[in-house]
Write a protein that holds these residues in place. Structure first.
Motif, short mmCIF file in Angstrom:
data_model
loop_
_atom_site.label_atom_id
_atom_site.label_comp_id
_atom_site.label_asym_id
_atom_site.label_seq_id
_atom_site.Cartn_x
_atom_site.Cartn_y
_atom_site.Cartn_z
N ARG A 160 0.82 -1.20 0.00
CA ARG A 160 0.00 0.00 0.00
C ARG A 160 0.86 1.25 0.00
O ARG A 160 0.63 2.20 -0.74
N TYR A 179 2.39 1.72 -3.41
CA TYR A 179 1.36 2.23 -4.34
C TYR A 179 1.08 3.70 -4.09
O TYR A 179 0.94 4.49 -5.03
N ASN A 180 0.98 4.06 -2.80
CA ASN A 180 0.69 5.45 -2.50
C ASN A 180 1.78 6.38 -2.99
O ASN A 180 1.50 7.46 -3.51
N GLY A 238 1.33 6.68 -6.58
CA GLY A 238 0.16 7.52 -6.84
C GLY A 238 0.48 9.00 -6.67
O GLY A 238 0.05 9.82 -7.48
N LEU A 239 1.26 9.31 -5.65
CA LEU A 239 1.64 10.71 -5.45
C LEU A 239 2.54 11.18 -6.58
O LEU A 239 2.44 12.34 -7.02
N PHE A 289 0.33 12.00 -9.34
CA PHE A 289 -0.35 13.25 -8.99
C PHE A 289 0.53 14.46 -9.34
O PHE A 289 0.07 15.42 -9.95
N MET A 298 0.69 14.98 -13.13
CA MET A 298 -0.56 15.48 -13.71
C MET A 298 -0.85 16.91 -13.26
O MET A 298 -1.40 17.71 -14.00
N ALA A 299 -0.49 17.22 -12.01
CA ALA A 299 -0.86 18.53 -11.47
C ALA A 299 0.16 19.60 -11.78
O ALA A 299 -0.17 20.79 -11.75
N VAL A 352 -0.66 22.44 -14.22
CA VAL A 352 -1.69 23.32 -13.68
C VAL A 352 -1.06 24.27 -12.66
O VAL A 352 -1.31 25.49 -12.66
N PHE A 406 -17.16 23.21 -15.01
CA PHE A 406 -16.81 21.80 -14.90
C PHE A 406 -17.07 21.28 -13.49
O PHE A 406 -17.63 20.22 -13.30
N VAL A 427 -2.34 3.61 -14.51
CA VAL A 427 -2.84 4.52 -13.47
C VAL A 427 -4.20 4.06 -12.98
O VAL A 427 -4.49 4.11 -11.78
N LEU A 461 -4.90 2.47 -4.12
CA LEU A 461 -4.44 3.62 -3.34
C LEU A 461 -5.27 3.83 -2.08
O LEU A 461 -6.43 3.43 -2.02
N TRP A 480 -7.22 8.97 0.48
CA TRP A 480 -6.81 10.37 0.33
C TRP A 480 -5.91 10.58 -0.88
O TRP A 480 -6.03 11.57 -1.58
N VAL A 481 -5.05 9.59 -1.18
CA VAL A 481 -4.22 9.73 -2.38
C VAL A 481 -5.08 9.67 -3.62
O VAL A 481 -4.90 10.42 -4.58
N LEU A 529 -6.80 12.95 -4.14
CA LEU A 529 -5.83 13.93 -4.62
C LEU A 529 -5.59 13.75 -6.12
O LEU A 529 -5.64 14.69 -6.91
N LEU A 530 -5.36 12.49 -6.49
CA LEU A 530 -5.08 12.17 -7.89
C LEU A 530 -6.28 12.48 -8.77
O LEU A 530 -6.14 13.05 -9.86
N ALA A 557 -6.37 16.11 -9.53
CA ALA A 557 -5.41 16.50 -10.57
C ALA A 557 -5.89 16.08 -11.95
O ALA A 557 -5.75 16.82 -12.93
N LEU A 558 -6.48 14.89 -12.04
CA LEU A 558 -6.98 14.41 -13.33
C LEU A 558 -8.09 15.31 -13.85
O LEU A 558 -8.11 15.68 -15.02
N VAL A 559 -9.00 15.68 -12.93
CA VAL A 559 -10.11 16.54 -13.36
C VAL A 559 -9.57 17.90 -13.81
O VAL A 559 -10.00 18.45 -14.83
N ALA A 560 -8.60 18.43 -13.06
CA ALA A 560 -8.03 19.74 -13.44
C ALA A 560 -7.38 19.65 -14.81
O ALA A 560 -7.54 20.55 -15.65
N PRO A 591 -6.48 11.72 -18.46
CA PRO A 591 -7.62 11.75 -17.53
C PRO A 591 -8.84 10.99 -18.04
O PRO A 591 -9.41 10.18 -17.32
#
Lengths: 277, 331
Positions: A9, A12-13, A16-17, A20, A23-24, A27, A259, B125, B132, B135-136, B139-140, B143-146, B208
């Motif tokens: 876990r 994976y986390n 995942g981060l 994140f 992707m972020a 932005v 959106f 992904v 996950l 909370w992760v 968060l993800l 970001a995908l929606v954004a 996304p």
């Protein structure tokens, strides 16, 4: 087994981060650059955090020539095309959602197929045709193109909501003396209203973000839509990234807000449109 | 203006939901009791849509075919005269032009690279999302929606800024690694590098939709089946191949098909990335057709190339349509 799972876990986390961040980051960079002072933007060593926050970039964006006319153009073109698409799409969706008639299936197939046509394939003949009609550089040319571009999808989506409304409700209204159209406006219309909202915003986002047709079909600076106007910040002498990012934020705000408002409704709309045959 | 423009501009095909068990599909309320008393009404209702679609899609399509057999140039456009008929000359010219084949080759290569990356990363992904902590995942998802909501034009501007030769964060970050000096490096001098940046925008923008759709499909995989397979000694890959993938396969195929269509038509990203004036080595089929038509003012050449593109894609489109029919969208 359990500690093993926990370790997994954790891995994976972390992964995942990582996703994140990737992707972020764009932005984040958009927002940070929009508020960054110009000397930092024109720095050979970019820092992840701005040293100070400024609104200068926004001021330059808003003061750029034709900002207000671009807003006006975008509003007129998008408003008119979405309203038209909703009207035409709703009645067409009602037809294919409620009636069984000869030609229904081909019509639905066409709705899907036209969405697969490359826009550039349409661009040249539409340009030539509008030119022949003297409609280049007119709002209505772009409006019609946008209207029809979003029409297939809005029709498809609204149909999903129409067939979700039990037929019995309508029949009951007709037994009570409503005409078919009366039953539609009084019974079905209120029930599909969330679907209409979601479809209209989807159409709005599409129209709001389009720029290729606007770029080719509109020629006067004061008729450009926001997206075409945005290109002002890129000149042969270089790009004013600060103002470009600030202007991008301004343009993206309505889209992001819409959106977020309709995201849930849209998801529901998409699935109901897909599931119900 | 659908596919090429943006992932947002294009209505994402609704994630189809696979009928779980072979539950009998309820018959569409076909004939209303008493037959069809007013057969005219539905036609009246779809008439405006047909007229509009015919005017903006149908007519130009016919016009495209006609123009591709003519030789339409600027003089005909302004003078309003009928261009001369040239038969198959445009097509033989294009097909005999080695540049066209290079552009086609480049388009196919770019499409394959983007689709592979999009689907591979998207599926990874989506699988990761299932594993996950909440909370992760939230968060993800944010970001995908954004990223999803980001207009193509804005996304492209950001990536252009990130990869800017003087002031881009990519260069200044890479330069911090000892032994590397990327300061002032122009990513677009070499088309291979340039297309990598362009591909990054395309893939970043498409992920996304792919993740959200595949994740939705993954939630339909029965947990018990996975666990049973694990108990039977199947490894992680075995479970995926024999249990998970068969369930999400229809959705996967559909998303992949859509990606093929979108990535084949990539236009805006390149056009904007190169400041509205892409160099010839950056031309994919859409841009090639565009520049033939508007820069060389040979509208017929442009339409002929567009027509060839449509024909190349029509096989994929038919496949897509059959997938839709199979999953029961068009009954």
């Amino acid at each position: 087994m359990r500690p093993d799972r926990k370790k997994h876990r954790l891995v994976y986390n972390v992964l995942g981060l990582g996703v994140f961040v990737v992707m972020a980051f764009p932005v984040y960079w958009l927002l940070v650059s929009a508020f960054r002072p110009n000397h930092e933007i024109r720095s050979y060593d970019q820092t992840l955090w701005p040293s100070s926050v400024t609104l200068d970039n926004f001021a330059r964006a808003v003061d750029a020539p034709n900002f207000w006319t671009a807003i006006q153009s975008s509003l007129i073109i998008c408003g008119a095309s979405v309203a038209g698409a909703m009207l035409i799409g709703t009645i067409a969706a009602f037809a294919i959602g409620r009636f069984d008639f000869y030609g229904r299936k081909p019509f639905m197939t066409v709705l899907i197929l036209v969405q697969l046509l490359p826009p550039t394939a349409m661009l040249i003949p539409i340009y030539v045709q509008l030119n022949g009609m003297g409609a280049l550089n007119e709002y209505w040319g772009v409006i019609v193109v946008y209207l029809v571009s979003v029409l297939p999808f809005t029709t498809w989506m609204i149909r999903g909501f129409v067939i979700n409304v039990p037929r019995e409700l309508e029949e009951a209204a007709m037994v009570d003396g409503c005409t078919r159209m009366g039953a539609f406006w009084r019974v079905i219309f209120p029930l599909v209203a969330p679907g209409l909202a979601a479809a209209s915003i989807f159409a709005l986002i599409t129209a709001w973000n389009e720029y290729l047709f606007a770029y080719i079909l509109l020629q006067d600076n004061d008729k450009y839509t926001l997206n075409v106007w945005l290109m002002n910040f890129t000149t042969d002498r270089g790009t004013d990234y600060g103002a470009l990012m600030a202007a991008s934020v301004l343009i993206a705000i309505p889209v992001v807000v819409f959106f977020m408002i309709v995201q849930k409704k849209m998801a529901a709309g998409l699935t109901s449109g897909a599931v119900k045959g | 203006m659908t596919a090429a423009d943006t992932k947002a501009a294009d209505p994402p095909a609704a994630p189809p939901q696979k009928p779980r068990t072979a539950a009998p599909v309820p018959p569409r309320g076909t004939a209303r009791p008493g037959g069809t008393p007013r057969p005219k009404l539905p036609y009246l209702l779809i008439a405006p849509a047909i007229v509009a679609i015919g005017a903006v899609f149908g007519y130009p399509l016919v016009k495209t075919v006609i123009m591709s057999f003519q030789d339409m140039r600027r003089a005909h456009l302004w003078g309003g005269t009928t261009p001369p008929w040239v038969g198959f000359e445009q097509f033989t010219n294009i097909l005999g032009d080695s540049e066209f084949w290079w552009v086609t080759f480049r388009t196919v290569l770019f499409m394959i690279a983007c689709v592979t990356a999009t689907m591979g990363l998207g599926l990874s992904v989506a699988l990761l999302m299932q594993r996950l902590s909440t909370w992760v995942r939230l968060l993800l998802t944010g970001a995908l929606v954004a990223a999803w909501a980001m207009p193509l034009l804005v996304a492209t501007s950001i990536f252009r800024w990130l990869s800017d030769s003087d002031y881009g964060v990519i260069n200044s970050t890479l330069s911090k690694i000892p032994g590397l000096d990327f300061q002032g490096h122009n990513w677009f001098l070499d088309p291979w590098q340039g297309f990598t940046v362009i591909g990054a925008v395309v893939v970043w923008g498409a992920i996304p939709f792919v993740v959200v759709t595949l994740y939705a499909a993954l939630t339909q995989v029965p947990r018990e089946l996975e666990e049973a397979a694990q108990l039977d000694g199947a490894g992680a890959f075995g479970v995926f191949r024999n249990v998970v993938f068969p369930v999400i396969k229809p959705v996967f195929q559909m998303v992949a098909t859509l990606s093929v269509i979108w990535d084949f038509n990539v236009f805006g990203q390149i056009f904007l990335m190169r400041g509205n004036k892409p160099e010839p080595e950056y031309e994919l089929l859409g841009l090639y057709s565009f520049s033939k038509a508007f820069d060389s003012a040979s509208f017929s050449q442009g339409t002929a190339i567009a027509l060839i593109t449509v024909l190349l894609l029509s096989g994929v489109a038919v496949y897509y349509l059959r997938q839709l029919m199979k999953t029961g969208e068009v009954e």
